[in-house]
Design an enzyme around this catalytic site. Structure first.
Site, PDB file in Angstrom:
ATOM      1  N   CYS A 141      -3.405  -1.999  -2.615  1.00  0.00           N
ATOM      2  CA  CYS A 141      -2.059  -1.997  -2.314  1.00  0.00           C
ATOM      3  C   CYS A 141      -1.167  -3.307  -2.265  1.00  0.00           C
ATOM      4  O   CYS A 141      -1.462  -4.031  -1.098  1.00  0.00           O
ATOM      5  CB  CYS A 141      -1.883  -1.124  -0.945  1.00  0.00           C
ATOM      6  SG  CYS A 141       0.110  -1.085  -0.623  1.00  0.00           S
ATOM      7  N   CYS A 144       1.418  -3.667   0.423  1.00  0.00           N
ATOM      8  CA  CYS A 144       0.964  -3.817   1.888  1.00  0.00           C
ATOM      9  C   CYS A 144       0.321  -5.220   2.107  1.00  0.00           C
ATOM     10  O   CYS A 144       0.601  -5.731   2.928  1.00  0.00           O
ATOM     11  CB  CYS A 144      -0.011  -2.745   2.213  1.00  0.00           C
ATOM     12  SG  CYS A 144      -0.040  -1.259   1.554  1.00  0.00           S
ATOM     13  N   ASP A 145      -0.353  -5.761   1.355  1.00  0.00           N
ATOM     14  CA  ASP A 145      -1.319  -6.918   1.482  1.00  0.00           C
ATOM     15  C   ASP A 145      -0.779  -8.073   0.776  1.00  0.00           C
ATOM     16  O   ASP A 145      -1.085  -9.310   1.173  1.00  0.00           O
ATOM     17  CB  ASP A 145      -2.565  -6.468   1.155  1.00  0.00           C
ATOM     18  CG  ASP A 145      -3.211  -5.601   2.030  1.00  0.00           C
ATOM     19  OD1 ASP A 145      -2.847  -5.245   2.793  1.00  0.00           O
ATOM     20  OD2 ASP A 145      -4.286  -4.839   1.465  1.00  0.00           O
TER      21      ASP A 145
END
Ligand code: NAP
Length: 319
Positions: A141, A144-145
């Site tokens: 992801c 997200c990261d």
């Protein structure tokens, strides 16, 4: 045990849209979601091909709006991971109003109709180092990261829409993004390909696969094999983002409804599965195109068809 007209499993765009339709049809509906509503779409930093948003819209915002819209009309949403589904036999149908039973780890729910919208999960590379370094540089992801990799070198694996979109997102933060693909061309939508090749931070390693992720406690690099020459090289990287397709979340339905060899659910044009009163919609279906817009369309159809099924059921049981 709680009883509903319809239980929906999965709160991505397909499940939420199905819930919007069944709630507006005044059917008592429960949507069960493993963690939080939104599905994979809520992980997309921007969605550019959902009609009505010419500037694009963030995945989390679109999904939050859809959830609010469904709840406004009475959709009940609960968390719970479904582990088992059973459907009563034709004989039992004539005697009992309720015929679908859904078990989460903690509770049991009964309903007349069931809609499966459990979507997919990212496929893994299944190479040395991957499991050990998840959350330590191995990610599925970028939204997200990605920001954690500011001014770092990262690698993206895959050649589809997800790989290219996420490589472009990562280029906002990373020093350099190397996209590694096993073919000599991308399969992503043309407009995304054009953006990728003109992005100065993106580099491509064609006809190549990652064979190992290096690093003890965090990712330090990857080993890459050129499929044409057979030669190996080591690439320095702090992050590796894997986008090599998806697998359906249907393990809990094995032996209940018909699926293809990969586990995607087979339905008719009304989204009904091989079991009467069980519907499937969104990415979890066997189909050509997996997009938010197709998931919503299928969710609407599944919600409407499930509503018709409940209506017929009520007519039959009154007789
Ligand atoms: P995808 O379209 O199935 O592409 C997977 C890519 O990974 C392919 O390029 C494939 O190579 C490669 N691959 C598969 N197994 C591999 C392996 N073991 N090692 C190395 N490479 C491997 O999947 P996706 O890009 O993850 O997207 C999933 C679904 O979501 C798709 O239906 C996609 O259209 C949809 N999606 C849509 C959007 C959008 O419309 N904006 C955005 C994201 C995702 P080959 O080409 O050689 O098969």
């Amino acid at each position: 045990m709680s009883e509903y007209d319809i239980v929906i499993i999965g709160g991505g765009p397909a499940g939420l849209t199905a819930g919007l339709y069944t709630a507006r049809a005044r059917l008592k509906t429960l949507l069960l979601e493993k963690i939080a509503p939104g599905g994979q779409a809520a992980l997309a930093w921007t969605i550019e091909n959902y009609p009505g948003f010419p500037e694009g819209i963030g995945g989390p915002e679109l999904m939050e709006r859809t959830r609010k819209q469904a709840e406004k009309y009475g959709l009940e949403i609960k968390s719970g991971e479904v582990v088992k589904v059973s459907a009563s036999s034709e004989d039992e149908r004539s005697k009992r109003k309720i015929e679908k039973i859904v078990n989460t780890k903690e509770e049991e729910y009964k309903s007349v109709a069931l809609i499966v919208a459990t979507g997919t999960r990212p496929r893994k590379l299944e190479i040395p180092g991957e499991e050990r370094l998840i959350g330590r540089g191995v990610s599925y992801c970028a939204t997200c990261d990605g920001p954690l990799f500011k001014n770092r070198k990262v690698v993206v694996v895959g050649g589809g829409d997800a790989a290219v979109e996420e490589a472009l997102f990562l280029s906002k933060f990373a020093e350099k993004v190397t996209l590694i693909h096993r073919r000599d061309g991308l399969r992503a939508t043309k407009i995304m390909q054009e953006r990728a090749v003109s992005n100065p931070k993106l580099e491509f390693l064609w006809k190549s696969v990652v064979t190992e992720i290096l690093g003890e406690t965090e990712v330090e690099g990857v080993k890459v094999r050129n499929l044409e020459t057979g030669k190996d090289l080591t690439l320095e990287a702090k992050g590796i983002f894997v986008y090599i397709g998806t697998a359906p979340n249907t393990g809990f339905l094995k032996g209940v409804v018909e699926m293809d060899e990969e586990g995607f659910i087979i339905t008719d044009e009304n989204m009904e599965t091989s079991v009467k009163g069980i519907y499937a919609c969104g990415d979890v279906r066997k189909k050509l195109l997996r997009q938010v817009v197709t998931a919503c369309g299928e969710g609407a159809t599944a919600g409407f068809a499930a509503g018709q099924y409940v209506g017929k059921w009520e007519d039959e049981t009154k007789r």
